[in-house]
Design a protein around this motif. Sequence first.
Motif, PDB file in Angstrom:
ATOM      1  N   VAL A  48       0.841  -1.199   0.000  1.00 28.41           N
ATOM      2  CA  VAL A  48       0.000   0.000   0.000  1.00 28.41           C
ATOM      3  C   VAL A  48       0.873   1.245   0.000  1.00 28.41           C
ATOM      4  O   VAL A  48       1.945   1.272   0.606  1.00 28.41           O
ATOM      5  N   SER A  49       0.406   2.248  -0.729  1.00 29.01           N
ATOM      6  CA  SER A  49       1.107   3.522  -0.807  1.00 29.01           C
ATOM      7  C   SER A  49       0.086   4.593  -1.185  1.00 29.01           C
ATOM      8  O   SER A  49      -1.120   4.361  -1.110  1.00 29.01           O
ATOM      9  N   THR A  50       0.574   5.736  -1.595  1.00 34.13           N
ATOM     10  CA  THR A  50      -0.270   6.796  -2.134  1.00 34.13           C
ATOM     11  C   THR A  50       0.195   7.065  -3.560  1.00 34.13           C
ATOM     12  O   THR A  50       1.224   6.534  -3.992  1.00 34.13           O
ATOM     13  N   GLY A  51      -0.558   7.881  -4.279  1.00 34.61           N
ATOM     14  CA  GLY A  51      -0.200   8.161  -5.663  1.00 34.61           C
ATOM     15  C   GLY A  51      -0.697   9.523  -6.095  1.00 34.61           C
ATOM     16  O   GLY A  51      -0.776  10.452  -5.289  1.00 34.61           O
ATOM     17  N   GLY A  52      -1.076   9.620  -7.352  1.00 29.37           N
ATOM     18  CA  GLY A  52      -1.484  10.887  -7.937  1.00 29.37           C
ATOM     19  C   GLY A  52      -2.796  11.452  -7.418  1.00 29.37           C
ATOM     20  O   GLY A  52      -3.019  12.663  -7.469  1.00 29.37           O
ATOM     21  N   LEU A  53      -3.695  10.597  -6.940  1.00 26.79           N
ATOM     22  CA  LEU A  53      -4.951  11.096  -6.354  1.00 26.79           C
ATOM     23  C   LEU A  53      -4.667  11.544  -4.925  1.00 26.79           C
ATOM     24  O   LEU A  53      -4.719  10.753  -3.986  1.00 26.79           O
ATOM     25  N   VAL A  54      -4.340  12.811  -4.777  1.00 25.48           N
ATOM     26  CA  VAL A  54      -3.972  13.332  -3.462  1.00 25.48           C
ATOM     27  C   VAL A  54      -5.193  13.688  -2.624  1.00 25.48           C
ATOM     28  O   VAL A  54      -5.103  13.771  -1.400  1.00 25.48           O
ATOM     29  N   GLU A  55      -6.339  13.900  -3.259  1.00 32.70           N
ATOM     30  CA  GLU A  55      -7.611  14.119  -2.567  1.00 32.70           C
ATOM     31  C   GLU A  55      -8.722  13.550  -3.430  1.00 32.70           C
ATOM     32  O   GLU A  55      -8.679  13.665  -4.654  1.00 32.70           O
ATOM     33  N   ALA A  56      -9.730  12.975  -2.786  1.00 34.09           N
ATOM     34  CA  ALA A  56     -10.919  12.509  -3.503  1.00 34.09           C
ATOM     35  C   ALA A  56     -12.043  12.459  -2.482  1.00 34.09           C
ATOM     36  O   ALA A  56     -12.108  11.555  -1.665  1.00 34.09           O
ATOM     37  N   THR A  57     -12.891  13.484  -2.503  1.00 35.41           N
ATOM     38  CA  THR A  57     -13.969  13.576  -1.528  1.00 35.41           C
ATOM     39  C   THR A  57     -15.304  13.785  -2.237  1.00 35.41           C
ATOM     40  O   THR A  57     -15.356  14.280  -3.363  1.00 35.41           O
ATOM     41  N   ILE A  58     -16.376  13.422  -1.554  1.00 37.78           N
ATOM     42  CA  ILE A  58     -17.714  13.546  -2.121  1.00 37.78           C
ATOM     43  C   ILE A  58     -18.062  15.002  -2.422  1.00 37.78           C
ATOM     44  O   ILE A  58     -18.521  15.325  -3.516  1.00 37.78           O
ATOM     45  N   TYR A  59     -17.857  15.907  -1.483  1.00 32.55           N
ATOM     46  CA  TYR A  59     -18.224  17.317  -1.685  1.00 32.55           C
ATOM     47  C   TYR A  59     -17.247  18.090  -2.562  1.00 32.55           C
ATOM     48  O   TYR A  59     -17.651  18.950  -3.338  1.00 32.55           O
TER      49      TYR A  59
END
Length: 168
Positions: A137-148
């Motif tokens: 597991v890591s992080t990538g290009g999607l630094v934020e992804a929220t409903i609002y």
Amino acid sequence: FITVPWQEDPKKKNPVHYYRKEFKADQKIKSARVYATAYGVYDVSINGKKVGNRELAPGWTSYEHRLKYQTYNADGLLTKGANCISIRLAQGWAQGRIALRAKPEKWQENLAILFELHIEYANGETKVIKTDDSWKVSTGGLVEATIYDGEVFDLSLEPVNWQKSGFN
């Protein structure tokens, strides 16, 4: 369920989790089914191809009372030999501004994914690939992804070919 090894603040925007697992299918594959659910919203790919056509799965739910799961047909996505499962997991309705509470519930502390891939080989044997501590597991290009607030994507942070076998 598996989650990230780092601590997150469920009231803030956290980066999307990128999970991956490589495995070998050593025989001819007859059929394959994916079963998945999450605290958060997820998408699954096998060998770089999206599984199913759902968006924002598992959908809104009362997390403390029930958690819906989805079943997907994964026929034709696997190959004999090396394969890679990749999952992106975002906050959805589980965390962030949409789920803001004075004190987060236990299930809000960390996003988590539960996944199984059931493979039936042509000779009748079966194999199950499931979430456990062997996933990376890591992080990538999607630094934020929220409903609002939508998504913030930084292409310079996206690992190239992370959804394919052989990626390190």
